[in-house]
Design a protein around this motif. Structure first.
Motif, short mmCIF file in Angstrom:
data_model
loop_
_atom_site.label_atom_id
_atom_site.label_comp_id
_atom_site.label_asym_id
_atom_site.label_seq_id
_atom_site.Cartn_x
_atom_site.Cartn_y
_atom_site.Cartn_z
N ARG A 123 -0.51 -5.94 23.30
CA ARG A 123 0.29 -5.95 24.53
C ARG A 123 0.45 -7.36 25.08
O ARG A 123 1.51 -7.72 25.60
N ARG A 162 3.03 -9.10 22.96
CA ARG A 162 4.35 -8.53 23.26
C ARG A 162 4.90 -9.05 24.58
O ARG A 162 6.09 -9.38 24.69
N ARG A 174 7.44 -16.09 19.06
CA ARG A 174 6.93 -14.86 18.45
C ARG A 174 5.48 -15.11 18.03
O ARG A 174 5.20 -16.05 17.30
#
Length: 157
Positions: A15, A18, A82
């Protein structure tokens, strides 16, 4: 550590990555307890025991201030990032549930209309604690391998 706790630890790491990849900066401080530590430090300084860090924050309030800086005061060419995060390795769990763990990471950066490049790699040395809202970071030391950081470090790792 039981399976449920290890699952929750993996979810915390996933999480977190993300949220950063989605540029959800307001969510970033919420992964930490109020009296937390977040530092980015070159590997050489860490291994030599030198305290100098590229970024050093010692409360959730300071993390929120960094978010304000990202949103309102820092001007830079926009880019995406990313995170590729390894499976967390738990070294020790204290009697109060504090988890001492680490994970390897790589951050790729993509500037608009350009190819992706490796931006930063290293490992995080973390202390994670149980809270009523779930597991949160009490301490996160990001030890990056390279002494060179392209341009300036804008977004958290």
């Amino acid at each position: 550590m039981d399976f449920q706790t290890y699952f929750e630890l993996n979810q915390l790491y996933a999480r977190y990555a993300r949220a950063l990849d989605a540029a959800d900066w307001e969510a970033w401080p919420e992964f930490f307890i109020d009296h937390c530590v977040y530092k980015l430090q070159p590997r050489e300084n860490h291994e030599r025991g030198f305290p100098l860090a590229t970024l050093a924050f010692d409360s959730k309030g300071m993390l929120k201030d960094r978010v304000y800086g990202i949103r309102e005061t820092l001007f830079h060419d926009p880019y995406y990032q990313r995170h590729v995060v390894g499976v967390p390795l738990a070294h020790k769990v204290d009697a109060d549930g504090r988890i001492h763990c680490e994970a390897n990471y790589a951050v790729l950066r993509t500037r608009l209309s350009k190819e992706s490049t490796v931006f930063n790699v290293g490992r995080t040395l973390d202390e994670v604690v149980p809270t009523p809202e779930g597991l949160k970071f009490a301490s996160r030391l990001v030890v990056y391998d390279s002494e060179m950081i392209p341009n300036s470090l804008i977004y958290p790792i």
